[in-house]
Design a protein around this motif. Structure first.
Motif, PDB file in Angstrom:
ATOM      1  N   ASN A  16      64.444  60.543  47.318  1.00 54.56           N
ATOM      2  CA  ASN A  16      64.428  59.551  48.393  1.00 54.56           C
ATOM      3  C   ASN A  16      64.167  60.194  49.753  1.00 54.56           C
ATOM      4  OD1 ASN A  16      64.970  57.004  46.950  1.00 54.56           O
ATOM      5  ND2 ASN A  16      66.847  58.079  46.355  1.00 54.56           N
ATOM      6  N   ASP A  33      57.636  56.272  39.247  1.00 53.37           N
ATOM      7  CA  ASP A  33      58.832  55.432  39.164  1.00 53.37           C
ATOM      8  C   ASP A  33      59.982  56.178  39.831  1.00 53.37           C
ATOM      9  OD1 ASP A  33      61.087  53.952  38.468  1.00 53.37           O
ATOM     10  OD2 ASP A  33      60.395  53.571  36.430  1.00 53.37           O
ATOM     11  N   THR A  35      62.945  55.373  40.268  1.00 49.51           N
ATOM     12  CA  THR A  35      64.210  55.292  39.531  1.00 49.51           C
ATOM     13  C   THR A  35      64.274  56.358  38.431  1.00 49.51           C
ATOM     14  OG1 THR A  35      63.435  53.644  37.919  1.00 49.51           O
ATOM     15  CG2 THR A  35      64.419  52.815  39.983  1.00 49.51           C
ATOM     16  N   GLN A  36      63.104  56.844  38.003  1.00 50.35           N
ATOM     17  CA  GLN A  36      63.058  57.939  37.026  1.00 50.35           C
ATOM     18  C   GLN A  36      62.896  59.287  37.729  1.00 50.35           C
ATOM     19  OE1 GLN A  36      59.926  57.085  34.230  1.00 50.35           O
ATOM     20  NE2 GLN A  36      61.008  55.338  33.366  1.00 50.35           N
ATOM     21  N   LYS A  37      62.965  59.264  39.061  1.00 51.58           N
ATOM     22  CA  LYS A  37      62.919  60.450  39.915  1.00 51.58           C
ATOM     23  C   LYS A  37      61.570  61.168  39.906  1.00 51.58           C
ATOM     24  CE  LYS A  37      67.841  60.954  39.623  1.00 51.58           C
ATOM     25  NZ  LYS A  37      68.611  60.857  40.726  1.00 51.58           N
TER      26      LYS A  37
END
Length: 123
Positions: A16, A33, A35-37
């Motif tokens: 992030n 993605d 959320t999957q880093k």
């Protein structure tokens, strides 16, 4: 030998924070993605990949069969052919693509200074 699209794959500590930093440099999310880093970002024709916890070092990345917009190229050198040419030229492979397979595959090499180079074919 056509290596395909070029990008730099960065091993980041906080996806992030890295995303925000590169957005401040004019990059925009292009794929991946978060959320999957993992996230692919572009600024014009410059492409970087942000990867948290997936590998130890930064890498140069080539994607045979793709252009910088992840669009399929009509003509490209298959990754197994590239691998064989490099072997013939005496380049040591760190990991190898299965030469009996077709389609997606990858292998890694290292330049004389220890920089890892990933060749990653997605089609």
């Amino acid at each position: 030998m056509k290596l395909g699209a070029f990008s730099v794959s960065l091993s980041v500590k906080d996806i992030n924070k890295s995303k925000s930093f590169y957005e401040n440099l004019g990059f925009q999310a292009f794929g991946g993605d978060i959320t999957q880093k993992w996230l692919i970002m572009k600024n014009g024709s410059c492409v970087i990949g942000l990867f948290q916890g997936m590998f130890e070092k930064n890498m140069l990345t080539f994607n045979p069969g793709w252009n910088e917009n992840a669009e399929n190229l009509n003509s490209f050198t298959d990754i197994r052919d590239i691998q064989n040419q490099l072997k013939e030229n005496g380049i040591k492979l760190l990991s190898e693509a299965d030469e009996t397979s077709k389609g997606p595959a990858h292998f890694t090499i290292e330049d004389p200074d220890g920089n890892t180079i990933l060749l990653d074919q997605h089609r």
